[in-house]
Write an enzyme that holds these catalytic residues in place. Sequence first.
Site, mmCIF file in Angstrom:
data_model
loop_
_atom_site.group_PDB
_atom_site.id
_atom_site.type_symbol
_atom_site.label_atom_id
_atom_site.label_comp_id
_atom_site.label_asym_id
_atom_site.label_seq_id
_atom_site.Cartn_x
_atom_site.Cartn_y
_atom_site.Cartn_z
ATOM 1 N N MET A 2 40.821 52.498 1.333
ATOM 2 C CA MET A 2 40.406 51.352 0.507
ATOM 3 C C MET A 2 41.621 50.473 0.196
ATOM 4 O O MET A 2 41.582 49.645 -0.714
ATOM 5 C CB MET A 2 39.741 51.837 -0.782
ATOM 6 N N ARG A 43 44.875 54.847 -7.968
ATOM 7 C CA ARG A 43 44.514 54.704 -9.385
ATOM 8 C C ARG A 43 45.659 55.091 -10.329
ATOM 9 O O ARG A 43 45.552 54.841 -11.529
ATOM 10 C CB ARG A 43 43.265 55.534 -9.695
ATOM 11 N N GLY A 98 50.654 58.663 0.366
ATOM 12 C CA GLY A 98 49.578 59.549 0.816
ATOM 13 C C GLY A 98 48.878 58.969 2.039
ATOM 14 O O GLY A 98 48.692 59.653 3.061
ATOM 15 N N HIS A 99 48.504 57.690 1.948
ATOM 16 C CA HIS A 99 47.881 57.038 3.106
ATOM 17 C C HIS A 99 48.852 57.041 4.296
ATOM 18 O O HIS A 99 48.464 57.254 5.446
ATOM 19 C CB HIS A 99 47.539 55.581 2.791
ATOM 20 N N GLY A 127 42.431 62.885 3.763
ATOM 21 C CA GLY A 127 43.334 63.656 2.914
ATOM 22 C C GLY A 127 42.604 64.764 2.170
ATOM 23 O O GLY A 127 41.459 64.585 1.742
ATOM 24 N N VAL A 166 49.881 64.462 -0.558
ATOM 25 C CA VAL A 166 51.269 64.046 -0.773
ATOM 26 C C VAL A 166 51.448 63.745 -2.255
ATOM 27 O O VAL A 166 50.575 63.120 -2.880
ATOM 28 C CB VAL A 166 51.612 62.810 0.083
ATOM 29 N N GLN A 172 30.063 52.770 -2.878
ATOM 30 C CA GLN A 172 30.460 54.069 -3.447
ATOM 31 C C GLN A 172 30.925 53.963 -4.892
ATOM 32 O O GLN A 172 31.401 54.937 -5.458
ATOM 33 C CB GLN A 172 31.534 54.736 -2.573
#
Length: 290
Positions: free
Chosen positions: A36, A200, A42-43, A160, A189, A67
């Site tokens: 998103m 977030r 992490g991405h 993930g 991560v 969602q």
Amino acid sequence: MKNAAKTKLIHNISSIRDEIKKYKEKKSVIGFAPTMGALHVGHESLIKKAKQDCDVVIVSIFVNPAQFGPSEDFDKYPRQLEQDRETCEKLGVDIIFAPASEELYPQSETFTNENLTMVIPPSSYQEKLCGKSRKGHFNGVATIVLKLFNIINPDRAYFGRKDAQQLIIIKKMVNDLNIPVQIIDCPTVREPDGLAFSSRNKYLDTESRKKADCIYKTLKNIEGKYLSGEVSAKDLINQAKKNIHADMHIEYFEALDIDTLCPVENITSGNLVAIAVKIKGVRLIDNIFL
Ligand code: AMP
């Protein structure tokens, strides 16, 4: 050193299909990471893994309205396409697919199976953990992921473990619907203090951010006790709850089987312990695979 080709930014379905067709003709292995946006480390780990494994890497950036519940953070969810484009370029992503909402949902203003064909994961998978407070969330997730798979037709798709319930539901959907894609799960991560990277985390004020380190520390503490022989899920979790900061509201804290998402009484190897807390209105989730 050869200059990496520029990342293509594509907004519409027909153009990305044309590009995919060319790659498929060359028999390139296509890796796909759905996101998103508001890309963080992490991405990036998903993208790096895809780069290692595949000939072509495609990242989608789409804040999926289907969602989000009516009282959730769809409008304020961070959007930073230019910065994300730079991140993708740096990592050698071949294509960013960043459609507008109307491109993916031309007829839908609301997202129910009355006006849209939706993927409905089994209730035993979706009506627990995050699904308890986010009604219909996983219908929206499964539907968008299937739509993206149908558009991009990837060989491998990277998800993930941070969003463990999502990962397990997507694996089940791929299995149940015979979707020809391999799902690759990637480790969570974390920031140096253990907090899982999340788009977030930006919502946390300084004080809440400091307190948020207790989440992973508590999960690691459960892991330590489990490894030294304590297996009762109820006892481990009840003790662990005391380590969660008093300002945090625990939404769920459970030990589960990773294939069925059913709660377990005694923890065994491979089980998942998952937690969601809210602090000053910010919802944080995390988990550990034991
Ligand atoms: P999102 O943009 O939040 O929808 O996430 C896109 C993908 O990145 C999902 O597969 C997430 O599970 C994954 N992801 C998000 N945060 C992390 C993290 N801290 N470590 C690893 N993967 C992550």
